[in-house]
Write a protein that holds these residues in place. Sequence first.
Motif, PDB file in Angstrom:
ATOM      1  N   GLN A 164     -12.821  -9.423   5.875  1.00  0.00           N
ATOM      2  CA  GLN A 164     -13.706  -9.419   7.021  1.00  0.00           C
ATOM      3  C   GLN A 164     -12.861  -9.342   8.293  1.00  0.00           C
ATOM      4  OE1 GLN A 164     -16.991 -12.251   6.941  1.00  0.00           O
ATOM      5  NE2 GLN A 164     -16.479 -12.778   4.834  1.00  0.00           N
ATOM      6  N   GLU A 165     -13.293  -8.490   9.200  1.00  0.00           N
ATOM      7  CA  GLU A 165     -12.582  -8.337  10.472  1.00  0.00           C
ATOM      8  C   GLU A 165     -13.427  -8.943  11.585  1.00  0.00           C
ATOM      9  OE1 GLU A 165     -10.860  -4.833  13.449  1.00  0.00           O
ATOM     10  OE2 GLU A 165     -11.548  -4.336  11.427  1.00  0.00           O
ATOM     11  N   CYS A 166     -12.821  -9.821  12.380  1.00  0.00           N
ATOM     12  CA  CYS A 166     -13.515 -10.506  13.463  1.00  0.00           C
ATOM     13  C   CYS A 166     -12.707 -10.428  14.750  1.00  0.00           C
ATOM     14  CB  CYS A 166     -13.741 -11.976  13.117  1.00  0.00           C
ATOM     15  SG  CYS A 166     -14.644 -12.266  11.587  1.00  0.00           S
ATOM     16  N   ILE A 167     -13.414 -10.383  15.858  1.00  0.00           N
ATOM     17  CA  ILE A 167     -12.808 -10.526  17.172  1.00  0.00           C
ATOM     18  C   ILE A 167     -13.163 -11.921  17.670  1.00  0.00           C
ATOM     19  CG2 ILE A 167     -12.825  -9.773  19.575  1.00  0.00           C
ATOM     20  CD1 ILE A 167     -11.294  -7.907  17.796  1.00  0.00           C
ATOM     21  N   VAL A 168     -12.144 -12.686  18.052  1.00  0.00           N
ATOM     22  CA  VAL A 168     -12.334 -14.068  18.457  1.00  0.00           C
ATOM     23  C   VAL A 168     -11.891 -14.228  19.910  1.00  0.00           C
ATOM     24  CG1 VAL A 168     -11.801 -16.477  17.951  1.00  0.00           C
ATOM     25  CG2 VAL A 168     -11.900 -14.807  16.087  1.00  0.00           C
ATOM     26  N   GLN A 169     -12.827 -14.643  20.757  1.00  0.00           N
ATOM     27  CA  GLN A 169     -12.491 -14.913  22.152  1.00  0.00           C
ATOM     28  C   GLN A 169     -12.020 -16.356  22.262  1.00  0.00           C
ATOM     29  OE1 GLN A 169     -15.609 -14.035  24.930  1.00  0.00           O
ATOM     30  NE2 GLN A 169     -14.552 -14.971  26.665  1.00  0.00           N
ATOM     31  N   VAL A 170     -10.879 -16.559  22.921  1.00  0.00           N
ATOM     32  CA  VAL A 170     -10.268 -17.885  22.976  1.00  0.00           C
ATOM     33  C   VAL A 170      -9.917 -18.266  24.405  1.00  0.00           C
ATOM     34  CG1 VAL A 170      -9.341 -17.726  20.640  1.00  0.00           C
ATOM     35  CG2 VAL A 170      -7.971 -16.905  22.570  1.00  0.00           C
ATOM     36  N   THR A 171      -9.724 -19.554  24.618  1.00  0.00           N
ATOM     37  CA  THR A 171      -9.187 -20.080  25.872  1.00  0.00           C
ATOM     38  C   THR A 171      -7.990 -20.954  25.549  1.00  0.00           C
ATOM     39  OG1 THR A 171     -10.656 -22.011  25.804  1.00  0.00           O
ATOM     40  CG2 THR A 171     -11.447 -20.070  27.004  1.00  0.00           C
ATOM     41  N   GLY A 172      -7.191 -21.248  26.568  1.00  0.00           N
ATOM     42  CA  GLY A 172      -6.016 -22.077  26.372  1.00  0.00           C
ATOM     43  C   GLY A 172      -4.739 -21.253  26.349  1.00  0.00           C
ATOM     44  N   ARG A 173      -3.639 -21.942  26.185  1.00  0.00           N
ATOM     45  CA  ARG A 173      -2.321 -21.291  26.146  1.00  0.00           C
ATOM     46  C   ARG A 173      -1.746 -21.440  24.751  1.00  0.00           C
ATOM     47  NH1 ARG A 173       2.799 -22.473  30.245  1.00  0.00           N
ATOM     48  NH2 ARG A 173       4.231 -20.940  29.298  1.00  0.00           N
ATOM     49  N   ILE A 174      -1.436 -20.332  24.138  1.00  0.00           N
ATOM     50  CA  ILE A 174      -0.930 -20.370  22.773  1.00  0.00           C
ATOM     51  C   ILE A 174       0.477 -20.946  22.736  1.00  0.00           C
ATOM     52  CG2 ILE A 174       0.053 -18.034  22.790  1.00  0.00           C
ATOM     53  CD1 ILE A 174      -1.038 -17.747  19.885  1.00  0.00           C
ATOM     54  N   ALA A 175       0.754 -21.742  21.728  1.00  0.00           N
ATOM     55  CA  ALA A 175       2.067 -22.367  21.570  1.00  0.00           C
ATOM     56  C   ALA A 175       3.123 -21.310  21.263  1.00  0.00           C
ATOM     57  CB  ALA A 175       2.008 -23.402  20.454  1.00  0.00           C
ATOM     58  N   ASP A 176       4.368 -21.645  21.537  1.00  0.00           N
ATOM     59  CA  ASP A 176       5.474 -20.741  21.210  1.00  0.00           C
ATOM     60  C   ASP A 176       5.460 -20.444  19.716  1.00  0.00           C
ATOM     61  OD1 ASP A 176       6.265 -20.805  23.839  1.00  0.00           O
ATOM     62  OD2 ASP A 176       7.809 -22.338  23.547  1.00  0.00           O
ATOM     63  N   GLY A 177       5.548 -19.169  19.396  1.00  0.00           N
ATOM     64  CA  GLY A 177       5.509 -18.768  17.990  1.00  0.00           C
ATOM     65  C   GLY A 177       4.137 -18.899  17.368  1.00  0.00           C
ATOM     66  N   GLY A 178       3.106 -19.102  18.200  1.00  0.00           N
ATOM     67  CA  GLY A 178       1.762 -19.339  17.682  1.00  0.00           C
ATOM     68  C   GLY A 178       1.179 -18.162  16.931  1.00  0.00           C
ATOM     69  N   LEU A 179       1.404 -16.947  17.410  1.00  0.00           N
ATOM     70  CA  LEU A 179       0.844 -15.776  16.732  1.00  0.00           C
ATOM     71  C   LEU A 179       1.427 -15.637  15.327  1.00  0.00           C
ATOM     72  CD1 LEU A 179      -1.020 -13.338  16.934  1.00  0.00           C
ATOM     73  CD2 LEU A 179       0.903 -12.024  17.848  1.00  0.00           C
ATOM     74  N   GLN A 180       2.728 -15.858  15.212  1.00  0.00           N
ATOM     75  CA  GLN A 180       3.364 -15.779  13.896  1.00  0.00           C
ATOM     76  C   GLN A 180       2.801 -16.843  12.951  1.00  0.00           C
ATOM     77  OE1 GLN A 180       4.981 -15.720  16.822  1.00  0.00           O
ATOM     78  NE2 GLN A 180       5.605 -13.547  16.790  1.00  0.00           N
ATOM     79  N   ARG A 181       2.533 -18.035  13.488  1.00  0.00           N
ATOM     80  CA  ARG A 181       1.971 -19.108  12.663  1.00  0.00           C
ATOM     81  C   ARG A 181       0.546 -18.787  12.239  1.00  0.00           C
ATOM     82  NH1 ARG A 181       2.038 -24.542  15.469  1.00  0.00           N
ATOM     83  NH2 ARG A 181       1.477 -25.266  13.369  1.00  0.00           N
ATOM     84  N   LEU A 182      -0.221 -18.132  13.125  1.00  0.00           N
ATOM     85  CA  LEU A 182      -1.564 -17.713  12.738  1.00  0.00           C
ATOM     86  C   LEU A 182      -1.515 -16.722  11.571  1.00  0.00           C
ATOM     87  CD1 LEU A 182      -3.296 -17.222  16.218  1.00  0.00           C
ATOM     88  CD2 LEU A 182      -3.860 -18.965  14.522  1.00  0.00           C
ATOM     89  N   CYS A 183      -0.535 -15.856  11.612  1.00  0.00           N
ATOM     90  CA  CYS A 183      -0.408 -14.849  10.538  1.00  0.00           C
ATOM     91  C   CYS A 183       0.034 -15.491   9.223  1.00  0.00           C
ATOM     92  CB  CYS A 183       0.588 -13.770  10.955  1.00  0.00           C
ATOM     93  SG  CYS A 183       0.022 -12.732  12.323  1.00  0.00           S
ATOM     94  N   HIS A 184       0.896 -16.485   9.309  1.00  0.00           N
ATOM     95  CA  HIS A 184       1.374 -17.150   8.090  1.00  0.00           C
ATOM     96  C   HIS A 184       2.104 -18.427   8.473  1.00  0.00           C
ATOM     97  CE1 HIS A 184       3.576 -16.883   3.940  1.00  0.00           C
ATOM     98  NE2 HIS A 184       2.486 -17.632   3.893  1.00  0.00           N
ATOM     99  N   GLY A 185       1.725 -19.526   7.816  1.00  0.00           N
ATOM    100  CA  GLY A 185       2.431 -20.770   8.061  1.00  0.00           C
ATOM    101  C   GLY A 185       1.531 -21.940   8.383  1.00  0.00           C
ATOM    102  N   LEU A 186       0.231 -21.726   8.485  1.00  0.00           N
ATOM    103  CA  LEU A 186      -0.693 -22.812   8.780  1.00  0.00           C
ATOM    104  C   LEU A 186      -1.330 -23.348   7.503  1.00  0.00           C
ATOM    105  CD1 LEU A 186      -2.579 -21.455  11.935  1.00  0.00           C
ATOM    106  CD2 LEU A 186      -0.756 -23.171  11.863  1.00  0.00           C
ATOM    107  N   GLU A 187      -1.854 -24.564   7.609  1.00  0.00           N
ATOM    108  CA  GLU A 187      -2.604 -25.179   6.526  1.00  0.00           C
ATOM    109  C   GLU A 187      -4.039 -25.412   6.967  1.00  0.00           C
ATOM    110  OE1 GLU A 187      -0.778 -28.778   5.291  1.00  0.00           O
ATOM    111  OE2 GLU A 187       0.945 -27.793   4.340  1.00  0.00           O
ATOM    112  N   PHE A 188      -4.943 -25.486   5.994  1.00  0.00           N
ATOM    113  CA  PHE A 188      -6.334 -25.815   6.288  1.00  0.00           C
ATOM    114  C   PHE A 188      -6.866 -26.657   5.146  1.00  0.00           C
ATOM    115  CE2 PHE A 188     -10.956 -24.786   6.228  1.00  0.00           C
ATOM    116  CZ  PHE A 188     -11.288 -25.371   7.446  1.00  0.00           C
ATOM    117  N   ASN A 189      -7.406 -27.820   5.480  1.00  0.00           N
ATOM    118  CA  ASN A 189      -7.900 -28.771   4.479  1.00  0.00           C
ATOM    119  C   ASN A 189      -6.818 -29.116   3.458  1.00  0.00           C
ATOM    120  OD1 ASN A 189     -10.411 -28.891   5.683  1.00  0.00           O
ATOM    121  ND2 ASN A 189     -11.361 -27.408   4.287  1.00  0.00           N
TER     122      ASN A 189
END
Length: 259
Positions: A164-189
């Motif tokens: 599924q492809e989604c466009i997500v509108q966000v606010t705030g300032r992304i952390a250093d290296g945040g985009l890379q972590r979104l792609c791989h490296g995060l946990e959920f539950n």
Amino acid sequence: MTAPDETQAIRLSKRLAADLGCSRREAELYIEGGWVQVDGRLAEEPGLRVRPDQQVQLQSGARAEEAPPVTLLLHKPPGYEAGLGGIEPGAHASRSRGAPEALTLLQPDSLHAEGGPPVRVLQRHFRQLQCHTPLPTEASGLVVYTQDRRMARRLAEDIETLEQECIVQVTGRIADGGLQRLCHGLEFNGRALPPIKVSWQSEQRLRFALKGIRPGQVPAMCAAVGLSVVALKRLRIGRVALAPLAEGQWRYLRPWERF
């Protein structure tokens, strides 16, 4: 002028069967298929009561065939309930109280003008529709409704594996290296997430392409890198895309399209 005698009115299917010399079932198929007019107006209900003085006409090219089930694609606006509810595409949480059903948007006059239906638009196309592609009330985007049992089973079984492809509108300032972590490296539950395709579309818009989305997953991912989700819009399920539908519009799934 003498008022029409309604006591002599009979079912349209009975009248048509008598006029054509066909079976009652054949007459019902003609009517349900949108081939019959009463006094020049389309009549799709076999149980409609017609009087002897009313004109019943069968259109040329009529076929007494079962109308095939259809699948409809809707661009759901925010604020409408679709499918099983939830917080994220793929969610199965409870419904939002008071939210109108997106199903009510499926009307003949909201068909996309260039969507070109594979069949004529009939009232029966808006009955017994099921949604197996839930979208949260606050989100917008592509939702699928179907009458086809095979399609319903396929969507129910494959929704976790369809990208599924989604466009997500966000606010705030992304952390250093945040985009890379979104792609791989995060946990959920408590579980590590598989690699996900995430990219910037603008300064406040992220594109997510992922499978098996869990309730609350995207907001949690964004929060983990310093962002808050403002809006979410689903653009694609598998190989079927939302474009060119405007909010509130729908079209038929074409025979050659596959999720």
